[in-house]
Design a protein around this motif. Structure first.
Motif, PDB file in Angstrom:
ATOM      1  N   GLY A 147       0.798  -1.215   0.000  1.00 49.67           N
ATOM      2  CA  GLY A 147       0.000   0.000   0.000  1.00 49.67           C
ATOM      3  C   GLY A 147       0.837   1.274   0.000  1.00 49.67           C
ATOM      4  N   ARG A 148       2.155   1.151   0.117  1.00 46.55           N
ATOM      5  CA  ARG A 148       3.002   2.348   0.089  1.00 46.55           C
ATOM      6  C   ARG A 148       3.121   2.858  -1.342  1.00 46.55           C
ATOM      7  NH1 ARG A 148       8.289   0.675  -1.206  1.00 46.55           N
ATOM      8  NH2 ARG A 148       8.358  -1.580  -1.336  1.00 46.55           N
ATOM      9  N   ALA A 149       3.613   4.067  -1.498  1.00 46.77           N
ATOM     10  CA  ALA A 149       3.730   4.700  -2.814  1.00 46.77           C
ATOM     11  C   ALA A 149       4.941   4.130  -3.556  1.00 46.77           C
ATOM     12  CB  ALA A 149       3.840   6.207  -2.665  1.00 46.77           C
ATOM     13  N   ALA A 150       4.746   2.965  -4.140  1.00 45.71           N
ATOM     14  CA  ALA A 150       5.819   2.290  -4.872  1.00 45.71           C
ATOM     15  C   ALA A 150       5.201   1.363  -5.912  1.00 45.71           C
ATOM     16  CB  ALA A 150       6.703   1.487  -3.914  1.00 45.71           C
ATOM     17  N   LEU A 151       5.991   1.121  -6.972  1.00 44.40           N
ATOM     18  CA  LEU A 151       5.570   0.156  -7.983  1.00 44.40           C
ATOM     19  C   LEU A 151       6.770  -0.664  -8.414  1.00 44.40           C
ATOM     20  CD1 LEU A 151       6.650   1.035 -11.037  1.00 44.40           C
ATOM     21  CD2 LEU A 151       4.837   2.710 -10.825  1.00 44.40           C
ATOM     22  N   PHE A 152       6.475  -1.757  -9.067  1.00 45.59           N
ATOM     23  CA  PHE A 152       7.514  -2.654  -9.569  1.00 45.59           C
ATOM     24  C   PHE A 152       7.296  -2.867 -11.054  1.00 45.59           C
ATOM     25  CE2 PHE A 152       7.033  -3.539  -5.109  1.00 45.59           C
ATOM     26  CZ  PHE A 152       8.345  -3.654  -4.661  1.00 45.59           C
ATOM     27  N   THR A 153       8.399  -2.996 -11.770  1.00 44.38           N
ATOM     28  CA  THR A 153       8.371  -3.318 -13.186  1.00 44.38           C
ATOM     29  C   THR A 153       9.528  -4.273 -13.465  1.00 44.38           C
ATOM     30  OG1 THR A 153       8.135  -2.406 -15.416  1.00 44.38           O
ATOM     31  CG2 THR A 153       9.774  -1.361 -13.975  1.00 44.38           C
ATOM     32  N   ILE A 154       9.585  -4.773 -14.679  1.00 47.96           N
ATOM     33  CA  ILE A 154      10.608  -5.750 -15.055  1.00 47.96           C
ATOM     34  C   ILE A 154      11.309  -5.262 -16.317  1.00 47.96           C
ATOM     35  CG2 ILE A 154      11.043  -8.160 -15.687  1.00 47.96           C
ATOM     36  CD1 ILE A 154       8.337  -8.831 -14.383  1.00 47.96           C
ATOM     37  N   ASP A 155      12.647  -5.314 -16.312  1.00 47.62           N
ATOM     38  CA  ASP A 155      13.374  -4.947 -17.526  1.00 47.62           C
ATOM     39  C   ASP A 155      13.273  -6.090 -18.537  1.00 47.62           C
ATOM     40  OD1 ASP A 155      15.412  -6.861 -17.084  1.00 47.62           O
ATOM     41  OD2 ASP A 155      16.984  -5.381 -16.783  1.00 47.62           O
ATOM     42  N   PRO A 156      13.761  -5.912 -19.756  1.00 46.92           N
ATOM     43  CA  PRO A 156      13.614  -6.956 -20.781  1.00 46.92           C
ATOM     44  C   PRO A 156      14.262  -8.297 -20.441  1.00 46.92           C
ATOM     45  CG  PRO A 156      14.180  -4.871 -21.801  1.00 46.92           C
ATOM     46  CD  PRO A 156      14.307  -4.674 -20.317  1.00 46.92           C
ATOM     47  N   ASP A 157      15.186  -8.319 -19.466  1.00 47.38           N
ATOM     48  CA  ASP A 157      15.832  -9.585 -19.082  1.00 47.38           C
ATOM     49  C   ASP A 157      15.291 -10.157 -17.791  1.00 47.38           C
ATOM     50  OD1 ASP A 157      17.962 -10.234 -21.086  1.00 47.38           O
ATOM     51  OD2 ASP A 157      18.430  -8.146 -20.689  1.00 47.38           O
ATOM     52  N   GLY A 158      14.193  -9.596 -17.264  1.00 50.26           N
ATOM     53  CA  GLY A 158      13.577 -10.136 -16.069  1.00 50.26           C
ATOM     54  C   GLY A 158      14.124  -9.577 -14.769  1.00 50.26           C
ATOM     55  N   ASN A 159      14.959  -8.530 -14.836  1.00 48.23           N
ATOM     56  CA  ASN A 159      15.443  -7.876 -13.618  1.00 48.23           C
ATOM     57  C   ASN A 159      14.339  -6.965 -13.096  1.00 48.23           C
ATOM     58  OD1 ASN A 159      18.303  -8.787 -13.688  1.00 48.23           O
ATOM     59  ND2 ASN A 159      18.313  -7.646 -15.606  1.00 48.23           N
ATOM     60  N   VAL A 160      14.016  -7.089 -11.803  1.00 51.94           N
ATOM     61  CA  VAL A 160      12.921  -6.313 -11.215  1.00 51.94           C
ATOM     62  C   VAL A 160      13.440  -4.945 -10.764  1.00 51.94           C
ATOM     63  CG1 VAL A 160      11.196  -6.241  -9.364  1.00 51.94           C
ATOM     64  CG2 VAL A 160      11.735  -8.415 -10.488  1.00 51.94           C
ATOM     65  N   ILE A 161      12.675  -3.918 -11.102  1.00 52.47           N
ATOM     66  CA  ILE A 161      12.986  -2.538 -10.738  1.00 52.47           C
ATOM     67  C   ILE A 161      11.837  -2.007  -9.893  1.00 52.47           C
ATOM     68  CG2 ILE A 161      13.490  -0.218 -11.582  1.00 52.47           C
ATOM     69  CD1 ILE A 161      15.545  -2.325 -12.540  1.00 52.47           C
ATOM     70  N   GLU A 162      12.165  -1.446  -8.744  1.00 53.30           N
ATOM     71  CA  GLU A 162      11.177  -0.799  -7.873  1.00 53.30           C
ATOM     72  C   GLU A 162      11.318   0.701  -8.023  1.00 53.30           C
ATOM     73  OE1 GLU A 162      10.165  -0.306  -3.097  1.00 53.30           O
ATOM     74  OE2 GLU A 162      11.558  -1.860  -3.746  1.00 53.30           O
ATOM     75  N   LEU A 163      10.199   1.395  -8.138  1.00 52.88           N
ATOM     76  CA  LEU A 163      10.181   2.855  -8.161  1.00 52.88           C
ATOM     77  C   LEU A 163       9.367   3.345  -6.971  1.00 52.88           C
ATOM     78  CD1 LEU A 163       9.586   3.453 -11.986  1.00 52.88           C
ATOM     79  CD2 LEU A 163      11.759   3.411 -10.752  1.00 52.88           C
ATOM     80  N   ASN A 164       9.990   4.182  -6.140  1.00 52.63           N
ATOM     81  CA  ASN A 164       9.375   4.718  -4.929  1.00 52.63           C
ATOM     82  C   ASN A 164       9.174   6.216  -5.060  1.00 52.63           C
ATOM     83  OD1 ASN A 164       9.290   2.680  -2.663  1.00 52.63           O
ATOM     84  ND2 ASN A 164      11.390   2.419  -3.363  1.00 52.63           N
TER      85      ASN A 164
END
Length: 120
Positions: free
Chosen positions: A101-118
């Motif tokens: 519920g915090r102000a953050a999201l997750f995405t995946i780069d083209p090689d499957g590395n997970v990136i979090e944006l806060n």
């Protein structure tokens, strides 16, 4: 021992052009010069560098697709989370809001590395 700072993070990528599009164009990171003689690209974020290193044999290490934050990941701070989310979606990137519920999201780069944006 006393660790003073984090200098860089190395991320393995299978296709440098595709990774440069994600990190440079979609995430908007600033590329910096590098003098090494193996394939890769460096980006600068404050005092930290992100080193993309080519390895054509890598396989995605995504262990939990339902909760991306429970995978190995890198977290970046953004000034506007809604804008970041819209930009990722516009580029066809998967976006998963933080389950906490915090102000953050997750995405995946083209090689499957997970990136979090806060937000912050």
């Amino acid at each position: 021992m006393q660790i003073k700072d984090c200098l860089h993070i190395a991320i393995l990528v299978s296709d440098l052009e595709r990774a440069e599009h994600f990190y440079g164009k979609i995430l908007g990171l600033s590329q910096v010069d590098r003098s090494l003689n193996f394939p890769g690209t460096w980006y600068q974020i404050g005092n930290l560098q992100i080193h993309l290193i080519v390895d054509t044999t890598i396989q995605s290490q995504l262990h939990n697709s339902e909760k991306l934050g429970r995978n190995r990941h890198i977290a970046f701070s953004v000034t506007n989370l809604d804008e970041a989310k819209s930009q990722l979606i516009a580029h066809g990137c998967e976006v998963q809001m933080s389950a906490s519920g915090r102000a953050a999201l997750f995405t995946i780069d083209p090689d499957g590395n997970v990136i979090e944006l806060n937000l912050g």
